[in-house]
Each structure stands twice: as structure tokens, then as C-alpha cells.
Motif scaffolding. Structure first.
Motif, PDB file in Angstrom:
ATOM      1  N   SER A  11     -67.236  67.613 -47.735  1.00  0.00           N
ATOM      2  CA  SER A  11     -67.949  66.350 -47.543  1.00  0.00           C
ATOM      3  C   SER A  11     -68.265  65.712 -48.892  1.00  0.00           C
ATOM      4  CB  SER A  11     -69.249  66.605 -46.770  1.00  0.00           C
ATOM      5  OG  SER A  11     -69.999  65.428 -46.676  1.00  0.00           O
ATOM      6  N   LYS A  14     -73.836  64.556 -49.089  1.00  0.00           N
ATOM      7  CA  LYS A  14     -74.641  65.653 -48.556  1.00  0.00           C
ATOM      8  C   LYS A  14     -75.860  65.097 -47.813  1.00  0.00           C
ATOM      9  CE  LYS A  14     -72.063  68.912 -50.261  1.00  0.00           C
ATOM     10  NZ  LYS A  14     -72.533  69.912 -51.216  1.00  0.00           N
ATOM     11  N   ASP A  31     -73.608  70.391 -43.355  1.00  0.00           N
ATOM     12  CA  ASP A  31     -72.661  69.379 -43.834  1.00  0.00           C
ATOM     13  C   ASP A  31     -71.238  69.568 -43.317  1.00  0.00           C
ATOM     14  OD1 ASP A  31     -74.372  67.795 -45.526  1.00  0.00           O
ATOM     15  OD2 ASP A  31     -74.416  69.469 -46.939  1.00  0.00           O
ATOM     16  N   HIS A  32     -70.902  70.773 -42.856  1.00  0.00           N
ATOM     17  CA  HIS A  32     -69.509  71.054 -42.487  1.00  0.00           C
ATOM     18  C   HIS A  32     -69.406  71.758 -41.135  1.00  0.00           C
ATOM     19  CE1 HIS A  32     -69.469  70.594 -46.890  1.00  0.00           C
ATOM     20  NE2 HIS A  32     -68.282  70.068 -46.698  1.00  0.00           N
ATOM     21  N   PRO A  51     -65.921  67.940 -42.941  1.00  0.00           N
ATOM     22  CA  PRO A  51     -67.292  67.445 -42.883  1.00  0.00           C
ATOM     23  C   PRO A  51     -67.767  67.357 -41.429  1.00  0.00           C
ATOM     24  CG  PRO A  51     -66.020  66.151 -44.432  1.00  0.00           C
ATOM     25  CD  PRO A  51     -65.042  67.043 -43.722  1.00  0.00           C
ATOM     26  N   GLN A  53     -68.978  65.990 -38.157  1.00  0.00           N
ATOM     27  CA  GLN A  53     -68.649  64.656 -37.657  1.00  0.00           C
ATOM     28  C   GLN A  53     -68.545  64.673 -36.140  1.00  0.00           C
ATOM     29  OE1 GLN A  53     -64.051  64.127 -38.313  1.00  0.00           O
ATOM     30  NE2 GLN A  53     -64.850  65.549 -39.884  1.00  0.00           N
TER      31      GLN A  53
END
Length: 357
Positions: A11, A14, A31-32, A51, A53
Motif C-alpha cells: 500500500s 497507511k 493495510d493489507h 492493499p 480494499q
């Protein structure tokens, strides 16, 4: 040792991390995430860390219509020596495949799943909270993604792992909770999906949970779906009772989820040479033990809460206050030992803790 190919895209931005004392359970995510796809004829492919999402699915994806999905839950902890430990992750991925079997989902390579999890945790290591009672909750899950309105196993899936820094599952923490015995609704029956960790089991439990919440109870205790008299499990936990010096828990019968914390508790008690038995237990037996002053403790076990002492059971319009509503000696010892092993502060004679190196 097999080396697995996992693509990594980091990503560029952050997220802000929450304060440890403000952590709720399952509200904030790192974050991931890990994703892997399955296509009939090709198998599992395109293992990747990306990342965190949203995922995009066709409105006709079979998960939305027929509920073909499974999930797991485990935790990562940081020790005082800055080690990152997982607790029996092999058991979680083994159980994931048992659930996959029941839901007609292709097996996931358990070694690949563990390697992917370790890589994901290394990338998001700074998200693991260190305050007492906190941890990094891990949610692996599989969903059917084929766009098809037909009742059949999907030919496409996604296996995803997401991470969430968490505080206590119950706001009470290790303090005893109140549990209502459910006599109207049923969680599962032998031959159904009770032994699989699948979303539908939890969706069908929500009505009873909603009603118990309105009466001031943290969870419901499910009875068997045939005779409505034998104890099965609590909403998010397996259950144990200490009766006249003996610890008893309902035996696995085809409708009870085989909890990894449950298994660990039984192994711990045997290691301590404490009497522990898996068998059928009726509510009538519990009521009689309570009336005779022999019901000494009750507690739930699960990944999220670890050990949750039960201070009160409500059944047939009667309250049974257990151990004067206090945490019992065995419950406390089990909690201290298990969390100690998980946090690296207590010796682990079983090899349950797995370091993320």
C-alpha cells in the motif's frame, strides 16, 4: 521445504492506527490482505498480498444466493521479547478444509495458507497491539464467486485473509457473563452444517441472540435440535461445566463445532491430571447439580474470548447464579495458562505457539 510464490503489492498510503485502549472487536482492519483465486480446471492460482480494499463481485455470484462460504478465526500476539506468535494455526487451516469438505469447496493447501498468513503478518506487523488483553485477530475465509443462479457447487472461489487489531470480545473481559438457554430456536442438528464454520450457522443464530440481548444476556446456550434437552454450545463458544470436582463438556456429536480452544482446554486439563469428560449433558442434570450445590463453575471457550466464565444461566424462567457470579479457580487458571502460552509468558510444553519469523 517448499517455497510458495506469493506476489506482493504494498500500500502507498497507511491508515491511522487506533489507540490500544479504544480497540473494539472486528471494527478496524490493517493495510493489507491476502487473496487467492480458484478456477475449475486450473485449481488455486494467483496468490497475492495487496492493499486492503473492497472486492468486486458479480451480483449473480453464488455466495449471495446459496451461501457457499466458510471461515476461520485465530490470533497473533507480540511477546515481551518482540516475537510474533500464532496459536495452533495448523489446526485452524485443517478445520478450514473440513468445513470446505462439507460445503463442497475445493481444499486449500494448508502449508501455503500458513505461509501466506505469516507473510501478511510480517508486512502488517506494526498493527499488532501490545496492551494486555489485545491481539491481532485473523480472519481467513472462502467465498463462491461464480455468477450462476443454479443450486450446485460453484466453479470459482476466492480465499481471502484479513487482519484486525482487537481488544476483548466481551466488554466484561474475563469477568463472568450471563447466558440464556435457548429453548425455541435451534442452531444445528447432526447431519447438518453444525460441524462446519460457515456463515449460515451464525445467520440463523441471530434471532435468538437478539432476543437474549434484549433481556440482558451476552449469549445463548443452544440445546440439541431433536429433543431440546441436551446441551450443545454457546453462540460463539464451546461450553464446560465443573460438577463436583469433575470438568465435563458436551461430546462432539455431528452438530457441535470442534473448537480449537476446546481441544486445547481438554489437553491442558489432562496434562494437569484433572478429571475431564466429554459426554452428553442435559439441562436437567445441570439444574440438579445446581440445586445440590455441586455446580461449581461454568465457562465458554473460543478463539475470540479464549475463556469466558459464566456467572449466570437463565433457563425455564429461573436464574442459576454460578459460584456467586464470580470467576472460578479452574476458569482463571485455564485463562492465565492459555493466554500465557499465547503471549509467550508461560512455558509451552505442547509446541502450540508458532513463531512468525
Amino acid at each position: 521445504m517448499t517455497t510458495y510464490s506469493i506476489d506482493v503489492t504494498l500500500s502507498q498510503t497507511k491508515k491511522e492506527k487506533p489507540q490500544s485502549d479504544q480497540l473494539q472487536f472486528g471494527k478496524v482492519f490493517t493495510d493489507h490482505m491476502f487473496i487467492m483465486d480458484y478456477t475449475e480446471g486450473q485449481g488455486w492460482h494467483d496468490a497475492r498480498i495487496v492493499p486492503y480494499q473492497p472486492i468486486t463481485l458479480d451480483p449473480a455470484s453464488m455466495i449471495f444466493h446459496y451461501g457457499q462460504s466458510v471461515f476461520e478465526g485465530l490470533k497473533a500476539y507480540v511477546t515481551k521479547k518482540e516475537q510474533v506468535l500464532l496459536f495452533r494455526p495448523d489446526e485452524n487451516f485443517k478445520r478450514l478444509n473440513k468445513s470446505n469438505d462439507r460445503l463442497c469447496i475445493p481444499h486449500v493447501d494448508e502449508n501455503l495458507a500458513l505461509e501466506a498468513l505469516k507473510q501478511l503478518i510480517k508486512i502488517d506487523r506494526e498493527w499488532i497491539p501490545t496492551a494486555e488483553g489485545t491481539s491481532l485477530y485473523i480472519r481467513p475465509f472462502v467465498i463462491a464467486t461464480e455468477p450462476y443462479l443454479g443450486v450446485a457447487p460453484s466453479d470459482r472461489y476466492q480465499f481471502i485473509i484479513i487482519l484486525s487489531p482487537v481488544g476483548s470480545y466481551y466488554k466484561e473481559g474475563i469477568a463472568p457473563v450471563k447466558i440464556a438457554v435457548e429453548s425455541e430456536f435451534v442452531r444445528a442438528v447432526a447431519g447438518g452444517t453444525g460441524t462446519a464454520k460457515t456463515g449460515g450457522n451464525y445467520a440463523s443464530s441471530l434471532k435468538a441472540q437478539q432476543l437474549s440481548d434484549s433481556k440482558g444476556y451476552s449469549q445463548v446456550l443452544w440445546l440439541d435440535g431433536v429433543e431440546r434437552k441436551y446441551i450443545e454450545e454457546v453462540g460463539s463458544m464451546n461450553i464446560f461445566f465443573k460438577i463436583d470436582g469433575e470438568v465435563v463438556t458436551p461430546s462432539v456429536n455431528g452438530s457441535i463445532l470442534e473448537g480449537i480452544t476446546r481441544k486445547s482446554i481438554i489437553e491442558l486439563l489432562k496434562h494437569w491430571d484433572m478429571p475431564v469428560t466429554e459426554r452428553r449433558i442435559s439441562m436437567e442434570e445441570i439444574k440438579q447439580a445446581y440445586s445440590e450445590g455441586k455446580l461449581e463453575e461454568a465457562f465458554g471457550t473460543g478463539t475470540a474470548a479464549v475463556i469466558s466464565p459464566i456467572g449466570e444461566l437463565f433457563w425455564n424462567n429461573e436464574k442459576m447464579v454460578i459460584n456467586d457470579g464470580n470467576t472460578g479457580e479452574v476458569s482463571q487458571k485455564l485463562y492465565d495458562t492459555l493466554t500465557g502460552i499465547q503471549n509467550g509468558t508461560v512455558e509451552d510444553p505442547f509446541g502450540w505457539a508458532v513463531e512468525v519469523e
